[in-house]
Design a protein around this motif. Structure first.
Motif, mmCIF file in Angstrom:
data_model
loop_
_atom_site.group_PDB
_atom_site.id
_atom_site.type_symbol
_atom_site.label_atom_id
_atom_site.label_comp_id
_atom_site.label_asym_id
_atom_site.label_seq_id
_atom_site.Cartn_x
_atom_site.Cartn_y
_atom_site.Cartn_z
ATOM 1 N N ALA A 204 111.040 2.417 44.866
ATOM 2 C CA ALA A 204 110.978 1.889 46.220
ATOM 3 C C ALA A 204 109.521 1.720 46.649
ATOM 4 C CB ALA A 204 111.694 2.830 47.193
ATOM 5 N N ASP B 163 112.919 -2.664 47.133
ATOM 6 C CA ASP B 163 113.471 -1.800 46.084
ATOM 7 C C ASP B 163 113.655 -2.607 44.800
ATOM 8 O OD1 ASP B 163 113.765 0.372 47.914
ATOM 9 O OD2 ASP B 163 115.563 -0.617 48.696
ATOM 10 N N ARG C 116 112.912 6.633 43.066
ATOM 11 C CA ARG C 116 114.132 7.031 43.779
ATOM 12 C C ARG C 116 115.215 7.556 42.840
ATOM 13 N NH1 ARG C 116 114.849 4.527 48.845
ATOM 14 N NH2 ARG C 116 112.922 4.875 50.040
#
Length: 316
Positions: free
Chosen positions: A54, A86, A120
């Motif tokens: 991200a 993202d 992430r």
């Protein structure tokens, strides 16, 4: 709507033997390269590391791909994941490196370019998942072929069904042969394109065979070769408009869709071109050589009021 109407029947079947000889040679070469070189399978099939990264602002996927490629990853897949901030990264298996080491190396390179990059998620896709995808893909391909054969056998006749399936397999193997020869990456998107080509090619064959059946009903004195030539010629306008429009969309994906859609569009382009060719010169020619005739498609019926007439008329 016929912008390209041709008033004179083109004798396509006159050259069927030569063109089919070319098809056989191309098919055999494709099979040879499939066994000799094999397909260059993507991470979905071989296994690898999948990362979700991200950013605080929108990120340029091309720059991310370029950064990772400098680390020595030739087959890295980078695409937006959810939002423009993202991205999802798929890395192939590297000898001597674990999944954690790969993700750490990649994140170091990404943070050097943009410190806001945050990991992430990180997971390893094992080869067992790839084997399952391969098996399911082959099952899907087999089910499509069987479904096509059953549909055409009911709609037309078994000779047309067999001819169409052989023509479709011809298209699929040649697409795979191209990917094996040039070692283009074979991903799930390409597999989806191959399945789409099967349906696309069948549609073209059905259009031609529908016209063949109409011609058998309309022109009783025409030979089978003449009926097929007329059917192909009379559908050329539709073929040019339909396939030309589709190809424009596919080419737009090829040139402007980026690396994610590159091989998907390439597989569709090859499939569309060979689908047109195989419907006219492979499926139709095989049906002709299998001995398809008027009686196969137009069943004779007895006229009302004359049940004993052996020369009763046919459905027209």
């Amino acid at each position: 709507m016929e912008f390209f109407r041709i008033h004179r029947t083109i004798p396509f079947m006159r050259h069927a033997l030569v063109l089919n000889a070319v098809s056989v040679v191309t098919f055999l070469l494709a099979v040879f390269f499939l066994f000799h070189r094999g397909l260059h399978l993507s991470v979905e099939f071989t296994g690898g590391t999948v990362m979700e990264v991200a950013y605080q602002q929108s990120v340029d996927v091309g720059k991310v791909r370029e950064t990772i490629s400098k680390l020595g990853y030739a087959d890295v897949q980078v695409q937006n994941y959810g939002t423009s901030r993202d991205i999802q990264i798929r890395l192939p298996v590297q000898k001597g490196q674990t999944s954690a080491q790969q993700s750490e190396q990649v994140m170091s390179a990404l943070k050097a370019v943009d410190p806001s990059a945050t990991l992430r998620g990180n997971e390893f896709v094992g080869p067992q998942v790839g084997e399952e995808l391969t098996t399911n893909g082959l099952k899907a391909l087999a089910m499509v072929v069987v479904g096509i054969m059953i549909y055409l056998a009911f709609r037309f006749e078994w000779k047309f069904a067999l001819a169409t399936v052989l023509a479709n397999l011809h298209d699929v193997v040649i697409i795979l042969g191209f990917f094996a020869f040039f070692q283009w990456e074979f991903s799930l998107a390409v597999l989806a394109a191959v399945l789409a080509v099967l349906g696309y090619s069948v549609n073209e064959s059905v259009v031609i065979f529908d016209r063949v059946r109409e011609n058998f009903r309309r022109y009783r004195k025409m030979s089978t070769r003449e009926v097929i030539d007329n059917a192909i010629t009379s559908t050329i306008s539709r073929t040019i408009i339909t396939h030309g429009s589709t190809q424009l969309v596919v080419l737009s994906m090829f040139f402007f869709g980026g690396p994610t859609l590159h091989y998907f569009a390439l597989a569709l382009t090859i499939g569309i071109l060979f689908g047109i060719y195989s419907s006219a010169f492979v499926a139709a020619a095989i049906a002709m050589w299998l001995g398809v005739k008027r009686e196969d498609l137009v069943k004779p019926t007895k006229r009302e009021g004359d049940p004993d007439d052996p020369n009763a008329g046919a459905v027209v």
